[in-house]
Design an enzyme around this catalytic site. Structure first.
Site, PDB file in Angstrom:
ATOM      1  N   GLY A  46       0.937  -1.209  -0.271  1.00  0.00           N
ATOM      2  CA  GLY A  46      -0.098   0.154  -0.051  1.00  0.00           C
ATOM      3  C   GLY A  46       1.021   1.213  -0.015  1.00  0.00           C
ATOM      4  CD  GLN A  51       3.088   5.800   2.776  1.00  0.00           C
ATOM      5  OE1 GLN A  51       2.207   5.151   2.263  1.00  0.00           O
ATOM      6  NE2 GLN A  51       3.994   5.183   3.416  1.00  0.00           N
ATOM      7  CB  CYS A  91       5.045   2.243   7.448  1.00  0.00           C
ATOM      8  SG  CYS A  91       4.331   3.860   6.818  1.00  0.00           S
ATOM      9  CG  LEU A  92       6.498   1.089   1.384  1.00  0.00           C
ATOM     10  CD1 LEU A  92       5.834   1.379   0.028  1.00  0.00           C
ATOM     11  CD2 LEU A  92       7.658  -0.064   1.508  1.00  0.00           C
ATOM     12  CG  HIS A 133      -1.013   1.260   7.097  1.00  0.00           C
ATOM     13  ND1 HIS A 133      -0.236   0.629   8.167  1.00  0.00           N
ATOM     14  CD2 HIS A 133      -0.155   2.213   6.533  1.00  0.00           C
ATOM     15  CE1 HIS A 133       1.117   1.387   7.910  1.00  0.00           C
ATOM     16  NE2 HIS A 133       1.255   2.263   6.859  1.00  0.00           N
ATOM     17  CD  GLU A 134      -0.945   2.519   2.777  1.00  0.00           C
ATOM     18  OE1 GLU A 134      -0.549   3.636   2.704  1.00  0.00           O
ATOM     19  OE2 GLU A 134      -0.485   1.519   2.978  1.00  0.00           O
ATOM     20  CG  HIS A 137       0.216   6.932   5.474  1.00  0.00           C
ATOM     21  ND1 HIS A 137       1.087   7.244   6.189  1.00  0.00           N
ATOM     22  CD2 HIS A 137       0.180   5.596   5.130  1.00  0.00           C
ATOM     23  CE1 HIS A 137       1.952   6.388   6.477  1.00  0.00           C
ATOM     24  NE2 HIS A 137       1.278   5.512   5.841  1.00  0.00           N
TER      25      HIS A 137
HETATM   26 ZN    ZN Z   1       2.435   3.514   5.796  1.00  0.00          ZN
END
Ligand code: ZN
Length: 167
Positions: A46, A51, A91-92, A133-134, A137
């Site tokens: 995701g 991000q 998380c990236l 989760h996304e 963000h």
């Molecule tokens: Zn994340």
């Protein structure tokens, strides 16, 4: 295709509330392609627009093992949620850090797809986790915010250590 730079914690852009997207455009369509490309390459399941330093309400996800079920959602909203599931999230924007987070396991999601069409669908388990989760963000929330104080401190200590090794 251009790979986008992923913004890392503690960048302040990850803490902003993103703005709604009024309509689908060609630029947005290209951005979605680049986001998928960047997410698959990372690799991740995701990616949210903040991000990649775009403060707009847009997420892409693909939780399939075969990486062929891409979902792009514009202005996503959770309409209903029920149940709970605990998943070890990563998380990236926080590479190397994983922690168990408990969230609703079944959600009803609404948003616009990349054709500009209003859609609504049910998501369960990992897909539900990933979408929540996304969407977090887009509101400046990160998965570590769901941890207790001690667990969050430990996760961030680990992250700082890993980041120092990178330098
Ligand atoms: Zn994340």
């Amino acid at each position: 295709m251009e790979k986008l730079d992923i913004v890392l914690y503690p960048d302040s852009g990850l803490r902003e509330k993103c703005v709604a997207i009024p309509e689908m455009t060609d630029e947005l369509d290209s951005l979605i392609d680049e986001m998928f490309y960047t997410m698959y390459d990372a690799p991740g399941i995701g990616l949210a627009a903040p991000q990649i330093a775009v403060q707009q309400r847009l997420i892409v996800v693909d939780v399939s093992e075969t990486k062929d079920q891409p979902i792009a959602l514009i202005n996503p909203e959770i309409v209903q949620s029920t149940g709970d599931i605990t998943w070890e999230e990563g998380c990236l924007s926080l590479p190397g850090v994983y922690a168990k987070v408990t969230r609703p396991s079944d959600i009803l999601v609404r948003g616009m797809d990349r054709d500009g069409k209003q859609i609504e669908f049910e998501a369960n388990d990992l897909l539900a986790v990933c979408i929540q989760h996304e969407i977090d963000h887009l509101n400046g929330t990160m998965f570590i915010d769901h941890l207790s104080g001690l667990k969050r401190t430990r996760a961030l200590q680990k992250y700082r250590k890993l980041q120092e090794q990178e330098d």
